[in-house]
Motif scaffolding. Structure first.
Motif, short mmCIF file in Angstrom:
data_model
loop_
_atom_site.label_atom_id
_atom_site.label_comp_id
_atom_site.label_asym_id
_atom_site.label_seq_id
_atom_site.Cartn_x
_atom_site.Cartn_y
_atom_site.Cartn_z
N THR A 20 75.88 42.20 21.45
CA THR A 20 76.51 41.08 20.73
C THR A 20 75.55 39.90 20.63
O THR A 20 75.42 39.28 19.57
CB THR A 20 77.78 40.62 21.49
OG1 THR A 20 78.56 41.77 21.79
CG2 THR A 20 78.60 39.65 20.69
N VAL A 21 74.88 39.60 21.74
CA VAL A 21 73.94 38.47 21.74
C VAL A 21 72.81 38.74 20.75
O VAL A 21 72.44 37.87 19.96
CB VAL A 21 73.38 38.24 23.17
CG1 VAL A 21 72.26 37.22 23.16
CG2 VAL A 21 74.50 37.81 24.10
N ALA A 22 72.27 39.95 20.76
CA ALA A 22 71.16 40.29 19.85
C ALA A 22 71.59 40.11 18.39
O ALA A 22 70.87 39.52 17.59
CB ALA A 22 70.70 41.73 20.10
N GLN A 23 72.78 40.60 18.07
CA GLN A 23 73.26 40.47 16.69
C GLN A 23 73.41 39.02 16.27
O GLN A 23 73.04 38.63 15.17
CB GLN A 23 74.62 41.15 16.54
CG GLN A 23 74.52 42.61 16.21
CD GLN A 23 75.89 43.27 16.14
OE1 GLN A 23 76.90 42.60 16.03
NE2 GLN A 23 75.90 44.57 16.22
N ARG A 24 73.98 38.23 17.18
CA ARG A 24 74.22 36.81 16.85
C ARG A 24 72.90 36.05 16.70
O ARG A 24 72.75 35.22 15.81
CB ARG A 24 75.09 36.18 17.94
CG ARG A 24 76.53 36.72 17.97
CD ARG A 24 77.49 35.83 17.22
NE ARG A 24 77.38 34.44 17.64
CZ ARG A 24 78.09 33.87 18.61
NH1 ARG A 24 79.00 34.58 19.25
NH2 ARG A 24 77.92 32.61 18.92
N VAL A 25 71.95 36.34 17.58
CA VAL A 25 70.65 35.66 17.50
C VAL A 25 69.94 36.06 16.21
O VAL A 25 69.38 35.23 15.50
CB VAL A 25 69.79 35.99 18.75
CG1 VAL A 25 68.36 35.51 18.57
CG2 VAL A 25 70.40 35.37 20.00
N ALA A 26 70.02 37.35 15.88
CA ALA A 26 69.37 37.84 14.66
C ALA A 26 69.97 37.17 13.42
O ALA A 26 69.25 36.73 12.51
CB ALA A 26 69.51 39.36 14.56
N PHE A 31 66.83 37.39 11.18
CA PHE A 31 65.97 38.50 11.60
C PHE A 31 66.73 39.82 11.48
O PHE A 31 67.96 39.86 11.47
CB PHE A 31 65.55 38.34 13.07
CG PHE A 31 64.48 37.31 13.33
CD1 PHE A 31 64.08 36.41 12.35
CD2 PHE A 31 63.86 37.25 14.58
CE1 PHE A 31 63.09 35.46 12.60
CE2 PHE A 31 62.88 36.30 14.84
CZ PHE A 31 62.48 35.42 13.86
N ALA A 32 65.98 40.91 11.45
CA ALA A 32 66.59 42.24 11.57
C ALA A 32 66.98 42.45 13.03
O ALA A 32 66.53 41.73 13.91
CB ALA A 32 65.59 43.30 11.13
N CYS A 33 67.83 43.45 13.25
CA CYS A 33 68.31 43.70 14.62
C CYS A 33 68.19 45.19 14.91
O CYS A 33 68.56 46.02 14.09
CB CYS A 33 69.77 43.25 14.69
SG CYS A 33 70.40 43.16 16.36
N VAL A 131 65.07 41.18 16.34
CA VAL A 131 65.67 41.06 17.67
C VAL A 131 66.01 42.48 18.11
O VAL A 131 66.72 43.20 17.39
CB VAL A 131 66.95 40.19 17.66
CG1 VAL A 131 67.48 40.03 19.08
CG2 VAL A 131 66.69 38.84 17.01
N ALA A 132 65.47 42.91 19.24
CA ALA A 132 65.66 44.29 19.68
C ALA A 132 66.34 44.30 21.04
O ALA A 132 65.91 43.59 21.95
CB ALA A 132 64.32 45.00 19.76
#
Ligand code: DC
Length: 227
Positions: A20-26, A31-33, A131-132
């Protein structure tokens, strides 16, 4: 030569909220995720369905090659509009099942499989950035990430979060069995020989036990912008 495309690596144990954090930051950065766990889950699902041994490294690598090189259109793996498709089959929900997560954790110990998935993961790096999230994003796949975050949370809090998600989706299960399951998966992910779950050198350790998702996202963005 240094790769100029920025990567933010977010690693951590099961149900730490990293997806969830990665998606929100992306989303915030445009950015892509990359949800690397989804790749292990897809191979886990296919291994269960096709009767491939969960410790058969070469056979698992062959499954990974089949979905990444995809000569057979029915095996072509695609990420589209938040859905995960294998050919025309939508496997978004199927790969989230607990038994598939368990299988993913078991097959992830195979070096042959990890090697087979490496190029596919690195190919997701494209402008303006990526963001990975996973277990070895900062240590193995993107060691040159400009920001590495190791997201942790108390195992009981993670079990409760996962339990709530499962109940909302109408899946059965008990908190106690989930807790045992998470502990078992954490132990396996942490102690395996290949790419174990450890904080990368220079990673920022973020304990989200008492934090909201918003606060975690804000902290990651703050670090990125400060860097
Ligand atoms: O993040 P997740 O729960 O969807 O991942 C499922 C399993 O896949 C996890 O238990 C271990 C494996 N995995 C891995 O070995 N390396 C990654 N980068 C991501 C996931």
């Amino acid at each position: 030569m240094m790769n100029p495309i920025p990567v933010i690596a977010i690693d951590g144990p099961t149900a730490s909220g990293k997806g969830t954090v990665a998606q929100r930051v992306a989303q915030e950065l445009g950015f892509a995720c990359l949800d690397s766990g989804a790749l292990y889950r897809v191979v886990g699902l296919l291994a269960l369905e096709q009767g491939v041994g969960l410790d058969d490294g070469p056979a698992l690598a062959a499954v990974a090659d089949a979905i990444t090189t995809a000569e057979d259109p029915a095996m072509r793996l695609r990420f589209a509009d938040g859905r995960i498709l294998l050919g025309t089959r939508d496997i978004t929900e199927a790969i989230r099942r607990e038994e598939v997560g368990r299988a993913a954790s078991r097959i992830a110990t195979a070096g042959e499989l990890r090697a087979a998935l490496l190029a596919l993961q690195r190919a997701q790096r494209r402008p303006p950035g990526l963001v990975a999230d996973g277990r070895d994003m900062g240590t193995v796949v993107f060691p040159d990430a400009c920001l590495k975050v190791f997201l942790i949370a108390d195992v009981r809090v993670r079990a409760e979060r996962r339990y709530k998600q499962l109940i909302e989706k109408g899946y059965p299960g008990t908190l106690e069995s989930l807790l045992r399951d998470l502990e078992e998966r954490d132990a396996r992910d942490r102690t395996r020989d290949r790419a174990p779950l450890v904080a990368a050198d220079g990673a920022k350790i973020l304990d989200s036990t008492a934090m909201t998702i918003d606060a975690v996202v804000a902290q990651v963005l703050g670090w990125y912008r400060a860097g």
